[in-house]
Scaffold this active site. Sequence first.
Site, short mmCIF file in Angstrom:
data_model
loop_
_atom_site.label_atom_id
_atom_site.label_comp_id
_atom_site.label_asym_id
_atom_site.label_seq_id
_atom_site.Cartn_x
_atom_site.Cartn_y
_atom_site.Cartn_z
N HIS A 165 0.83 -1.21 0.00
CA HIS A 165 0.00 0.00 0.00
C HIS A 165 0.86 1.27 0.00
CE1 HIS A 165 -2.16 3.10 2.51
NE2 HIS A 165 -3.00 2.99 1.50
N GLU A 172 1.97 1.84 -3.41
CA GLU A 172 0.88 2.41 -4.22
C GLU A 172 0.87 3.94 -4.06
OE1 GLU A 172 -3.05 3.95 -3.41
OE2 GLU A 172 -3.34 1.85 -2.86
N HIS A 173 1.03 4.42 -2.82
CA HIS A 173 1.09 5.87 -2.62
C HIS A 173 2.30 6.49 -3.32
CE1 HIS A 173 -1.76 6.90 0.90
NE2 HIS A 173 -2.14 5.73 0.42
N GLU A 226 -3.49 7.86 7.72
CA GLU A 226 -4.55 7.07 7.08
C GLU A 226 -4.97 5.92 7.99
OE1 GLU A 226 -3.63 5.56 3.18
OE2 GLU A 226 -5.56 4.55 2.98
#
Lengths: 448, 448
Positions: free
Chosen positions: A71, A74-75, A151
Amino acid sequence: MLRYIYILLIALAFAPPAFAQEKVFNAEYFTLENGMEIVVVPNNRAPVVTHMVWYRVGAADEPPGKSGIAHFLEHLMFKGSLGFGPGEFSKTIRALGGNDNAFTSQDFTAYFQSIASKHLELVMRMEAGRMRGLNPPLKEVDSERKVILEERSQRTDNNPRAKFAEPMAASLFVNHPYGTPIIGWAHEMEGLTWDDAKTFYDKYYGPNNAILVVAGDVTGEDVFELAKKVYGPIPKINLPERTWITSPPLPGSAKVKMEDEGVKQPLVQLATRAPSARQSKQESLALEVLEDILGNGPTSRLYKSIVVEQKLASQASLYYTGNNWDDAQFQIFATPLPGTTADQVKDALKAEIQKVIDNGVTNEELRDAKSRMQDAAIYARDSLTGPAMIIGRALISGSDLDDIEYWPRDIQTVTAKQVQKVASAYLDPNKNQFITGYLLPKEKESVE
Amino acid sequence: MIRIALALLVFITSPAFAQEALLDIKEVKSTGGLTAWLVEDHSVPVIALQFAFKGIGSALDPEDKQGLARLASNTMDEGAGDLESQAFQKELKDNSISLYFNSSRDDFGGTLKTLTKYKGKAFDLLTLALTQPRFDAEPLERMRNSNISRIRSSLSDPEWIAARILNDRAFETHPYAHNSGGTISSLATITPDDLRAFTNYFAKDRLVVSAAGDITEDQLASVLDQLFGHLPETSEVPETANLELQNTGQTFLYKSEIPQTIIEQMQPGIDRKDPDYQTAQVMNFILGSSGFGSRLTEEIREKRGLTYGIYSSLYDLDSIDGLSVSTSTKNESVSEMLRLIKEEWEKIRTEPVEAKELKSAKTYLIGSLPLSLTSTDKIAALLLSLQKSDLPINYLDQREEKIQNMTEDNILQLAKRLLDPDKFVTVLVGQPKGIENVQTIETLPNVE
């Protein structure tokens, strides 16, 4: 008027379902020499296109101790690649009237843009540029690590229900990567570095681990030619075989209980594992039908029994994740009403499952469920991104295009006996196959 | 086929050109004198029909019956005519018809989606729900319980808590301050007679209707009379007074043991009928509504990693207008976050935006419109929202022209007029560090 239509519909319901033989999306399939798969769903309702690249790598592929790296990567994919500085990727899409984003699951990571179809080539070039050329500045990596920690706080740690999902998953998938949250454990996220991300990226991001899905105002041939030019020159990578360690059988009637001062509405959950479509297609189709009969809407068995008739809970719902690469989850949730204990609700839920195991489902239930599911396939065409999502999600999980195109036909083959059999094989409460979850207020009494 | 003209946007300023409309919207009139807006599109066998009664929303709920409009929306599809709740829902489900009622502060409405093959049934069921809703005791009790359970679940959601407090304080003295979802005690008092009395507000003079998809003008005209012909021409509806934003400059804190603080701020906004409303939309896009690329996201998320998300939005209600900003950050960073928001407010009202920023905002706001026209129900929803705001049928074309002609100075003048960080009503939920001059909220208003 009413009665006339009703009679007509009964007649329709007994007619052979000829439409079930038709393809759902009429998508076209291609492959490039470097192994990249391409699916095109022509749809000329509006001069727009959705362009998605799905990588067959997700959180479940992370090395131990590096939870959250899929993840995080992905950022970082938005933080600088060949020809684009940090943040410029999205700004460029935006300045052309388009939207873009990405998402990470246990099984895959996907990137998408929706934009006027005349910009397809540019978007493709941008996405191809970050398939191999990611190079974010280190200070961007540091600030983005803070973003993913925020997040995690926002999505998980602020919210008791989201926090509770973590020990539930960890118990359901003991020893399996699905037991680790996609976003990562906070203490491991804090230590994630660019080197970690780069290692993961180099290992898994390449054309032979990717599926391109384009939906919209295009033709298959045009997209294929364009993709050959843009993605074609990217060399294959040496892809490791995907082998995950597996879970042992569930250990008995395990319970997970969390009490939290923030909880005012108790929640009861039953969770178990069942085969995914990739592991066992026909069983998965039967589980989908069972999911519909048990849990789809206010006339489903669970809602009707637990909420309407017995008045034990205010809600009862269910899902089955047949699209998982590895074991699927079969999860049931209910929110007990005041005056009802969590265990009463749990017992009532189990009793409903037991009824399916003992008596199966009726032919009428089966026929209505199939018909609804086939109708849902028609509705699915009424969208630009929806078909791209459905197709990408299924292909990345090991299904093939025919599995999607002929899903209505395949659903038609499910028998009442198969439904009863999967319930008995995977959902039998007497075989201790469920983990029971209790999310409760932190008082002595569980309710009120 | 939907016709959308994307190209040559710069040439449309002169009305001398015979311009192709962005969306081919037809105004359909029934023999009974009812009107609807329609975008015909036969590419998918799906029909979406949506409607609303303007000014009939939860703002009309008496203080001791908060949640009345919401509960009406939950129960109108729970049985009508001879069909009791389960029978009515089964008719919907067996015909794959999606029918929902909805309420907002200002309006009450419904959305219907059906496959063409079930349209007769769909219109009959909606007619029945509108003309003969049963409001039986069983479903009313069930929906009441479900709402109370939803409120209890929301008490674990700090973003919901922040929004609750913001509404209470920013709209103090006005019905908008009430809890449109009801309170635990007010929901208990609502009777079937209350629900019936609420539906007596429905009248033709408040009705707007939109449709899209596989239906012709003639078919829609006769459906209009079937669905709404029975309504009275007018009804007696209490006036809702206009209100200025209350408690500006004040900060309210609700303590919650979570790792972040949720931040909600609102200052006075701008009416949708104001000639500068479009300018405000463009300014808001540059400032914070657009996510990636917006100034708030760039400064606060991308450069500093202080949050996962920060958004500003224009908030249009019939009786009040606001401009809000929502975000969350770790408790240690709250004062820095508030300072940075204020700095962005000051910057955009003292310096002109960059030409590049304005250009990209224009291209996005114009170019992205077709992306919202890719499914039948999205189109119907857009048509309804235009009518709810009393906008003309060619509004989308006017909007495009207006945005195209906007200058940096227009934005600066509007920002000077609109933005005032000293007028923020600020709500914090969490354990923020280093915040002074706050009023602590001990009990959540209008929840119990």
